[in-house]
Design a protein around this motif. Sequence first.
Motif, short mmCIF file in Angstrom:
data_model
loop_
_atom_site.label_atom_id
_atom_site.label_comp_id
_atom_site.label_asym_id
_atom_site.label_seq_id
_atom_site.Cartn_x
_atom_site.Cartn_y
_atom_site.Cartn_z
N ILE A 59 0.87 -1.41 0.06
CA ILE A 59 0.04 -0.02 -0.24
C ILE A 59 0.91 1.43 0.18
O ILE A 59 0.52 1.68 -0.47
CB ILE A 59 -1.18 0.23 1.34
CG1 ILE A 59 -1.73 -1.18 1.16
CG2 ILE A 59 -1.88 1.19 1.57
CD1 ILE A 59 -2.72 -1.13 2.01
N ALA A 60 2.34 1.03 1.29
CA ALA A 60 2.82 2.23 0.70
C ALA A 60 2.91 2.56 -0.64
O ALA A 60 4.48 4.09 -0.74
CB ALA A 60 4.45 2.08 1.98
N PHE A 61 2.98 1.88 -1.42
CA PHE A 61 3.75 2.89 -3.03
C PHE A 61 3.48 2.61 -4.34
O PHE A 61 3.20 2.34 -5.39
CB PHE A 61 5.35 1.12 -3.27
CG PHE A 61 6.37 0.69 -1.77
CD1 PHE A 61 6.85 1.41 -1.91
CD2 PHE A 61 6.01 0.22 -1.71
CE1 PHE A 61 8.24 1.55 -0.74
CE2 PHE A 61 6.88 -0.39 -0.45
CZ PHE A 61 8.31 0.76 -0.47
N LEU A 62 1.87 2.24 -3.51
CA LEU A 62 0.61 2.58 -4.75
C LEU A 62 0.52 3.80 -5.62
O LEU A 62 0.72 5.29 -4.48
CB LEU A 62 -0.65 2.35 -4.13
CG LEU A 62 -0.51 0.71 -3.55
CD1 LEU A 62 -2.06 0.38 -3.44
CD2 LEU A 62 -0.67 -0.68 -4.90
N PRO A 63 0.16 3.74 -6.52
CA PRO A 63 0.01 5.56 -7.26
C PRO A 63 -1.38 6.18 -7.04
O PRO A 63 -0.89 7.79 -6.78
CB PRO A 63 1.15 5.30 -7.98
CG PRO A 63 -0.17 3.95 -9.23
CD PRO A 63 -0.19 3.27 -7.59
N ASN A 64 -2.54 5.75 -6.78
CA ASN A 64 -3.17 6.42 -6.73
C ASN A 64 -4.16 5.94 -6.18
O ASN A 64 -4.23 5.00 -5.28
CB ASN A 64 -4.20 6.04 -8.68
CG ASN A 64 -4.37 5.10 -9.26
OD1 ASN A 64 -4.93 3.83 -8.43
ND2 ASN A 64 -3.65 4.23 -10.15
N PHE A 65 -5.78 6.20 -5.71
CA PHE A 65 -6.68 6.22 -4.70
C PHE A 65 -6.88 4.97 -5.40
O PHE A 65 -7.67 4.02 -4.15
CB PHE A 65 -7.45 7.59 -4.86
CG PHE A 65 -8.17 7.10 -3.50
CD1 PHE A 65 -7.83 7.46 -2.65
CD2 PHE A 65 -9.68 6.73 -4.17
CE1 PHE A 65 -9.00 6.80 -0.92
CE2 PHE A 65 -11.27 7.02 -3.01
CZ PHE A 65 -10.33 6.60 -1.83
N ILE A 66 -7.16 4.75 -5.97
CA ILE A 66 -8.27 3.74 -6.62
C ILE A 66 -7.18 2.10 -5.91
O ILE A 66 -8.37 0.92 -5.56
CB ILE A 66 -8.28 3.34 -8.56
CG1 ILE A 66 -9.43 4.46 -8.52
CG2 ILE A 66 -9.47 1.98 -8.90
CD1 ILE A 66 -10.73 4.34 -8.00
N LEU A 67 -5.90 2.07 -6.60
CA LEU A 67 -5.42 1.16 -5.92
C LEU A 67 -5.43 0.77 -4.42
O LEU A 67 -4.95 -0.73 -4.26
CB LEU A 67 -4.43 1.04 -6.99
CG LEU A 67 -4.04 0.54 -8.36
CD1 LEU A 67 -2.87 1.55 -8.63
CD2 LEU A 67 -4.49 -0.59 -8.13
N TYR A 68 -5.12 1.97 -4.28
CA TYR A 68 -5.29 1.97 -2.49
C TYR A 68 -5.94 1.54 -1.55
O TYR A 68 -6.16 0.67 -1.07
CB TYR A 68 -5.07 3.49 -2.08
CG TYR A 68 -5.00 3.80 -0.35
CD1 TYR A 68 -4.02 3.80 0.85
CD2 TYR A 68 -6.40 3.93 -0.27
CE1 TYR A 68 -3.95 3.93 1.63
CE2 TYR A 68 -6.60 5.23 1.32
CZ TYR A 68 -5.11 4.33 2.01
OH TYR A 68 -5.44 4.37 3.38
N VAL A 69 -7.18 1.84 -2.42
CA VAL A 69 -9.11 1.02 -1.59
C VAL A 69 -8.38 -0.07 -1.91
O VAL A 69 -8.99 -1.15 -1.24
CB VAL A 69 -10.22 1.78 -2.45
CG1 VAL A 69 -11.15 0.69 -2.04
CG2 VAL A 69 -10.01 3.44 -2.00
N ILE A 70 -8.25 -0.89 -3.13
CA ILE A 70 -8.56 -2.20 -3.45
C ILE A 70 -8.00 -2.83 -2.38
O ILE A 70 -8.18 -3.63 -2.10
CB ILE A 70 -8.32 -2.64 -5.04
CG1 ILE A 70 -8.78 -1.37 -6.12
CG2 ILE A 70 -7.79 -3.88 -5.41
CD1 ILE A 70 -8.91 -1.61 -7.62
N PHE A 71 -6.01 -2.25 -2.44
CA PHE A 71 -4.88 -2.89 -1.68
C PHE A 71 -5.21 -2.53 -0.30
O PHE A 71 -5.16 -4.14 0.65
CB PHE A 71 -4.14 -2.48 -1.21
CG PHE A 71 -2.97 -2.95 -3.04
CD1 PHE A 71 -3.68 -3.09 -4.12
CD2 PHE A 71 -2.35 -3.96 -2.46
CE1 PHE A 71 -2.59 -3.62 -5.33
CE2 PHE A 71 -1.22 -4.42 -4.20
CZ PHE A 71 -1.40 -4.45 -5.56
N ARG A 72 -5.76 -1.75 0.30
CA ARG A 72 -6.34 -2.10 1.97
C ARG A 72 -7.93 -2.98 2.08
O ARG A 72 -7.65 -3.32 2.89
CB ARG A 72 -7.00 -0.51 2.18
CG ARG A 72 -6.91 -0.47 3.43
CD ARG A 72 -7.83 1.41 3.95
NE ARG A 72 -7.19 1.69 5.38
CZ ARG A 72 -7.62 2.47 5.70
NH1 ARG A 72 -8.37 3.86 5.08
NH2 ARG A 72 -8.33 2.81 7.12
#
Length: 457
Positions: A59-72
């Motif tokens: 999560i610390a290396f994700l570039p955008n909000f969509i990926l952040y939500v999915i990985f979280r």
Amino acid sequence: FLQFDLVCDRKDLGDISQSLSMVGLLVGGMIFGPLSDRIGRRPVLLISMLGQGLFGLAIAFLPNFILYVIFRCIMSTAVSGILITTLPLATEWVGVSYRSTAVLITHCFLAAGQLILAGLSYGIRNWRLLQIAGSAPMFALFFYFWVLPESPRWMVTRGKIEEAKKYLKKAAAINKRTIPPELLDQVPCETQTKTGSILDLLRKKHLLKVTLVMACAWFVDGLVYYGLSLNVTGFGLDIYLTQFAFGVVEIPGRISCIYMLRWFGRKKVQAVLLLVSGLMCLIIVGIPEDQAVAITVLAVIGKFAASASFSTSYVYAAELFPTVIRQSGVGLCSMAARVAGIIAPLIRLLEQYHHAIPMSVYGGATVLGGLLSFLLPETSMVELPDDTGTDNPQKRVYALETRKACSPSGMAVSIRHTRPLSRRKPPWGFLLPNQCSMKIQPTRPGISTAPNASCVR
């Protein structure tokens, strides 16, 4: 928030991302609960720990909000697996009198983690570095692969009798004890206990009642717990100070549960704690918004009761459901709590219509859940049920008491009888004049008397 542009008309996406994170916890309950009943507690816990570490670090290396939500969301799924799998391992490895203590000790570490997180978030203001600092320590637990044991009770229900005995012998050796062969012979020798299904929770009348009431208790637990936790910015004081206070209060809240459950039983503690946390929320509604200190104090008291109630729910649920579907039952209750976690941030959005609506909902629902908890059966000092085949699967644990005393003629006698093992010490639980100490050991009901050694004068 600024890195993902969560400001102005996009500011509500922060609360929505919290709800989507709770979706992961919900999915984890659906997946890992039944899976743990099928393949065992140990593999599910190891998989969940690996998942939390990998996705939490990514999560610390994700570039955008969509990926952040999915990985979280995926990381939350793994977290759910850890939370609900440590529960049966804690309860199924210990005896009746230590079940609540074993579970609540693990919860104390959860509270300590929250306290540490408050300090880390104050010292590390970059959220990416904070995410790394919070996720990397999970990899330090890689040695669990070699030392983490499987639940012997689960192994017995799956017909793995010899493997269960090996684990019991190993545990005894670690504790520098020896298990008598005749005691090991008491391990059930049937090939396999009849397996259960999550549908048994709906088909069996006694399990249906327990499931509905317990799911309701978990739901309101989650609602008030996450409602207070996620509203840390809305109480008027510094968010780091408030989060620190929330973390500090959770430790005594969970420790106090060890003694409250021992003294008052499960049902009363569960109901009263829910009532207290709900009433705190309702009282906050009537406090003026400019009284930030008073509101924060009430919120901290509510968080104390909510965290203690959550811990009680874990202990209570583990004791109510049979071994063959324990994880399925706990997983279902966990799903109810995660649904509440999904709803809690969304309820906060109603604040734009009136500031009192969120706390009124949190408080009113929790009070109702507290009242419903009185319908549950008491499980303190009863054996864990293993199967679903009886309408009343719980058996009270009896204790054999040996009371040594002097007869009028001066002869020493030993009076032996049985009683249900209660939460309180018996009247002769301490050494009296002309009386020897008492020994208690698990047994079945029976009464006998026998002469003994000389009296203690």
